[in-house]
Write a protein that holds these residues in place. Sequence first.
Motif, PDB file in Angstrom:
ATOM      1  N   LEU A  23       0.792  -1.237   0.000  1.00 20.09           N
ATOM      2  CA  LEU A  23       0.000   0.000   0.000  1.00 20.09           C
ATOM      3  C   LEU A  23       0.821   1.282   0.000  1.00 20.09           C
ATOM      4  O   LEU A  23       0.369   2.296  -0.524  1.00 20.09           O
ATOM      5  N   GLU A  24       2.007   1.266   0.589  1.00 15.71           N
ATOM      6  CA  GLU A  24       2.795   2.498   0.684  1.00 15.71           C
ATOM      7  C   GLU A  24       3.031   3.161  -0.668  1.00 15.71           C
ATOM      8  O   GLU A  24       2.778   4.362  -0.821  1.00 15.71           O
ATOM      9  N   PRO A  25       3.501   2.443  -1.688  1.00 14.30           N
ATOM     10  CA  PRO A  25       3.678   3.116  -2.981  1.00 14.30           C
ATOM     11  C   PRO A  25       2.352   3.604  -3.575  1.00 14.30           C
ATOM     12  O   PRO A  25       2.296   4.689  -4.166  1.00 14.30           O
ATOM     13  N   LEU A  26       1.281   2.826  -3.414  1.00 16.43           N
ATOM     14  CA  LEU A  26      -0.025   3.234  -3.936  1.00 16.43           C
ATOM     15  C   LEU A  26      -0.491   4.528  -3.290  1.00 16.43           C
ATOM     16  O   LEU A  26      -1.082   5.386  -3.959  1.00 16.43           O
ATOM     17  N   SER A  27      -0.195   4.698  -2.011  1.00 19.82           N
ATOM     18  CA  SER A  27      -0.600   5.918  -1.312  1.00 19.82           C
ATOM     19  C   SER A  27       0.136   7.148  -1.847  1.00 19.82           C
ATOM     20  O   SER A  27      -0.332   8.268  -1.684  1.00 19.82           O
ATOM     21  N   ARG A  28       1.271   6.919  -2.508  1.00 17.90           N
ATOM     22  CA  ARG A  28       2.040   8.011  -3.121  1.00 17.90           C
ATOM     23  C   ARG A  28       1.747   8.139  -4.616  1.00 17.90           C
ATOM     24  O   ARG A  28       2.409   8.898  -5.321  1.00 17.90           O
ATOM     25  N   GLY A  29       0.787   7.370  -5.114  1.00 18.70           N
ATOM     26  CA  GLY A  29       0.451   7.417  -6.533  1.00 18.70           C
ATOM     27  C   GLY A  29       1.371   6.593  -7.406  1.00 18.70           C
ATOM     28  O   GLY A  29       1.406   6.766  -8.627  1.00 18.70           O
ATOM     29  N   GLU A  30       2.128   5.682  -6.798  1.00 19.58           N
ATOM     30  CA  GLU A  30       3.061   4.825  -7.533  1.00 19.58           C
ATOM     31  C   GLU A  30       2.530   3.391  -7.588  1.00 19.58           C
ATOM     32  O   GLU A  30       1.675   3.015  -6.787  1.00 19.58           O
ATOM     33  N   ARG A  31       3.054   2.613  -8.495  1.00 18.10           N
ATOM     34  CA  ARG A  31       2.666   1.208  -8.630  1.00 18.10           C
ATOM     35  C   ARG A  31       3.082   0.430  -7.380  1.00 18.10           C
ATOM     36  O   ARG A  31       4.200   0.551  -6.901  1.00 18.10           O
ATOM     37  N   GLY A  32       2.165  -0.391  -6.892  1.00 13.14           N
ATOM     38  CA  GLY A  32       2.472  -1.309  -5.801  1.00 13.14           C
ATOM     39  C   GLY A  32       2.698  -2.697  -6.384  1.00 13.14           C
ATOM     40  O   GLY A  32       2.456  -2.942  -7.562  1.00 13.14           O
ATOM     41  N   ARG A  33       3.185  -3.591  -5.548  1.00 17.83           N
ATOM     42  CA  ARG A  33       3.365  -4.965  -6.018  1.00 17.83           C
ATOM     43  C   ARG A  33       3.314  -5.903  -4.821  1.00 17.83           C
ATOM     44  O   ARG A  33       3.572  -5.496  -3.686  1.00 17.83           O
ATOM     45  N   TRP A  34       2.966  -7.141  -5.122  1.00 20.63           N
ATOM     46  CA  TRP A  34       2.943  -8.170  -4.098  1.00 20.63           C
ATOM     47  C   TRP A  34       3.420  -9.479  -4.706  1.00 20.63           C
ATOM     48  O   TRP A  34       3.316  -9.689  -5.907  1.00 20.63           O
ATOM     49  N   ARG A  35       3.952 -10.326  -3.849  1.00 24.48           N
ATOM     50  CA  ARG A  35       4.475 -11.619  -4.295  1.00 24.48           C
ATOM     51  C   ARG A  35       3.561 -12.726  -3.784  1.00 24.48           C
ATOM     52  O   ARG A  35       3.189 -12.737  -2.614  1.00 24.48           O
ATOM     53  N   ARG A  36       3.225 -13.656  -4.660  1.00 17.29           N
ATOM     54  CA  ARG A  36       2.287 -14.738  -4.343  1.00 17.29           C
ATOM     55  C   ARG A  36       2.986 -15.895  -3.629  1.00 17.29           C
ATOM     56  O   ARG A  36       4.048 -16.333  -4.048  1.00 17.29           O
ATOM     57  N   TRP A  37       2.342 -16.365  -2.554  1.00 20.64           N
ATOM     58  CA  TRP A  37       2.806 -17.574  -1.883  1.00 20.64           C
ATOM     59  C   TRP A  37       2.186 -18.762  -2.598  1.00 20.64           C
ATOM     60  O   TRP A  37       0.965 -18.841  -2.756  1.00 20.64           O
ATOM     61  N   ASP A  38       3.017 -19.692  -3.042  1.00 18.96           N
ATOM     62  CA  ASP A  38       2.564 -20.907  -3.708  1.00 18.96           C
ATOM     63  C   ASP A  38       2.404 -21.975  -2.628  1.00 18.96           C
ATOM     64  O   ASP A  38       3.380 -22.550  -2.150  1.00 18.96           O
ATOM     65  N   TRP A  39       1.160 -22.248  -2.252  1.00 16.20           N
ATOM     66  CA  TRP A  39       0.874 -23.183  -1.165  1.00 16.20           C
ATOM     67  C   TRP A  39       1.311 -24.600  -1.530  1.00 16.20           C
ATOM     68  O   TRP A  39       1.761 -25.347  -0.658  1.00 16.20           O
ATOM     69  N   ALA A  40       1.174 -24.991  -2.786  1.00 16.68           N
ATOM     70  CA  ALA A  40       1.556 -26.349  -3.203  1.00 16.68           C
ATOM     71  C   ALA A  40       3.071 -26.532  -3.164  1.00 16.68           C
ATOM     72  O   ALA A  40       3.574 -27.565  -2.727  1.00 16.68           O
ATOM     73  N   ALA A  41       3.812 -25.517  -3.606  1.00 11.41           N
ATOM     74  CA  ALA A  41       5.274 -25.597  -3.632  1.00 11.41           C
ATOM     75  C   ALA A  41       5.897 -25.200  -2.291  1.00 11.41           C
ATOM     76  O   ALA A  41       7.092 -25.400  -2.079  1.00 11.41           O
ATOM     77  N   ASP A  42       5.086 -24.595  -1.393  1.00 13.80           N
ATOM     78  CA  ASP A  42       5.569 -24.126  -0.096  1.00 13.80           C
ATOM     79  C   ASP A  42       6.728 -23.144  -0.263  1.00 13.80           C
ATOM     80  O   ASP A  42       7.756 -23.239   0.406  1.00 13.80           O
ATOM     81  N   ASP A  43       6.518 -22.183  -1.186  1.00 13.70           N
ATOM     82  CA  ASP A  43       7.570 -21.204  -1.476  1.00 13.70           C
ATOM     83  C   ASP A  43       6.948 -19.984  -2.165  1.00 13.70           C
ATOM     84  O   ASP A  43       5.832 -20.048  -2.681  1.00 13.70           O
ATOM     85  N   TRP A  44       7.702 -18.911  -2.202  1.00 10.69           N
ATOM     86  CA  TRP A  44       7.260 -17.713  -2.905  1.00 10.69           C
ATOM     87  C   TRP A  44       7.310 -17.946  -4.414  1.00 10.69           C
ATOM     88  O   TRP A  44       8.173 -18.655  -4.906  1.00 10.69           O
ATOM     89  N   ALA A  45       6.394 -17.308  -5.124  1.00 11.59           N
ATOM     90  CA  ALA A  45       6.285 -17.463  -6.578  1.00 11.59           C
ATOM     91  C   ALA A  45       6.388 -16.088  -7.228  1.00 11.59           C
ATOM     92  O   ALA A  45       7.147 -15.239  -6.750  1.00 11.59           O
ATOM     93  N   GLU A  46       5.611 -15.863  -8.261  1.00 14.94           N
ATOM     94  CA  GLU A  46       5.701 -14.653  -9.072  1.00 14.94           C
ATOM     95  C   GLU A  46       5.213 -13.397  -8.328  1.00 14.94           C
ATOM     96  O   GLU A  46       4.508 -13.478  -7.333  1.00 14.94           O
TER      97      GLU A  46
END
Length: 192
Positions: free
Chosen positions: A87-110
């Motif tokens: 949310l911090e970048p979005l609050s400044r009018g910038e693109r935000g991003r998040w990383r998906r947790w892959d529950w099957a692989a038990d690791d971070w994904a895209e």
Amino acid sequence: MPSEALPDPHADTCAVAGEVAERVLAAPPTLGSGRLVCVDGPAGSGKTTFAAALAAFAPGAHVVHCDELLHGWRGLPGLARTVQELLEPLSRGERGRWRRWDWAADDWAETHPVEPGGLLVLEGVGCWSPAIAPLVGVLVWVEAESSLRLRRGMARDGEQMRPQWEQWRIDEDALFARLGTRSRADRVVVTG
């Protein structure tokens, strides 16, 4: 924030979602040039269904399911910081991003981008925290009776996940008690 948190056990999800959409879209932006709704409450209560209904009333709304931002079954304590980082970048009018947790692989994904502006709907256990309260246009609390929530969880995830669900329920109860999330909600929706 004035509270309208009156439980309505017969609330029609679509009607309430329409009311929330109308309210947040009529209000001034709270997230930079955009708006934010948090749909919080215990697991299995119907938050995903409510968020989908809400997004249907706001063409172009972006829904982020916060169970995809968790670091596995024990990731609830770190979720507030992850949401802040989105949310911090979005609050400044910038693109935000998040990383998906892959529950099957038990690791971070895209990683997924979120553009500023428009309506962002965060849904999931612990998506709201006091740290982001000034950015939230409406906080919706969705709840259901405990045994119904557990049945929904077992139907979705399978009986083999019962130990994880039981620990999760302890963790979420502790989080909600500490933050007082339900008492801060603008709207309470009871499902089931």
